[in-house]
Enzyme design. Sequence first.
Site, PDB file in Angstrom:
ATOM      1  CG  ASN A   1     -11.070 -45.715  -4.195  1.00 56.15           C
ATOM      2  OD1 ASN A   1     -11.777 -46.625  -4.604  1.00 56.15           O
ATOM      3  ND2 ASN A   1     -10.411 -44.937  -5.023  1.00 56.15           N
TER       4      ASN A   1
ATOM      5  CB  CYS B   1     -16.641 -47.306  -8.275  1.00 50.87           C
ATOM      6  SG  CYS B   1     -15.380 -46.788  -7.086  1.00 50.87           S
ATOM      7  N   GLY B   2     -16.789 -50.142  -6.204  1.00 47.77           N
ATOM      8  CA  GLY B   2     -17.212 -50.633  -4.900  1.00 47.77           C
ATOM      9  C   GLY B   2     -17.108 -49.591  -3.808  1.00 47.77           C
TER      10      GLY B   2
ATOM     11  CB  THR C   1     -14.320 -53.409  -8.567  1.00 49.31           C
ATOM     12  OG1 THR C   1     -13.266 -52.533  -8.988  1.00 49.31           O
ATOM     13  CG2 THR C   1     -15.653 -52.674  -8.547  1.00 49.31           C
TER      14      THR C   1
ATOM     15  CB  CYS D   1      -9.321 -50.827  -6.279  1.00 49.14           C
ATOM     16  SG  CYS D   1     -10.372 -51.290  -7.676  1.00 49.14           S
TER      17      CYS D   1
END
Length: 288
Positions: free
Chosen positions: A17, A87-88, A227, A225
């Site tokens: 990411n 956003c994790g 989250t 991702c």
Amino acid sequence: MSVLNTVPFEKFHGTGNDFFVVDADDPVPDRPAFARTHCDRNAGIALDESDRRGADGVLFLALESRYDPPRVVMTLVQPDGSVAAMCGNGARVAAAWAAERTGSDEIMIDTPAGTRRATLDDGNVTVEMGVPSFRPRDVPLASDEELVEAEVEGLTVTAVNTGVPHAVAFVDDVDDVDLEAVAPSIRHAPLFPDGTNVTIASPDGEGGFRQRTFERGVEGETQSCGTGAVAVVAAAKRLGHVSGDDPIDVSPPGGTLSVTVPDEGSALLGGPAVHEGDGEADIVFRER
């Protein structure tokens, strides 16, 4: 399109990411235009000829090192120009960026979804993600009832907010799903007034899950991702697929994340955050 001058950036990724990181002290007058221009996967910027063009978003970070532990204010502008509440993987990158500047192994991250605590240990960054919520007003849903194992546009999904909304579907094998084909109708379904991320998961045979996510704001599948990984474990607990407070591995295409969703308290998301390199980007201040 007009260009004013340039701004330095750093490129980071968390399990694939990827984000351009810009110090908020360096002014970018039109952040949405900057993100739309430079995050584009076909025409966006790249570190070098071997690097993939574009990114999953731009993190504008403001460091407040006078606090103990240090704090960083995080604003994520996505490729479509929108701002994501949470956003994790972005939060883990923000913590790594702040740690490089302060030497601290504990960072507080201020996001639109609230303040999150992150800790760093030998390249691994773990961030508190808050308490997942299935409540209709929190997701949000255009309904007074929770959405649990209900059919929406051809997939059986469970809706949960892990900082941003996710519609989670458990399938036999994530590789058998044409996510780019099935996700957009769910992402824009009237049931989700603010839209939703669409996440699919399947058991990995070792007590964890494989994951794929079609991200709202990116408008496509991402390599990871955070989250979404938390949403997978939260939904799995809600449906009785897993139980207890032990960490669970969730593996998107870009790597493996460790997710803990305890019966009480904040969820945790852990994994690597990698500094790929540095560059300069044109500051876009007007689009035609």
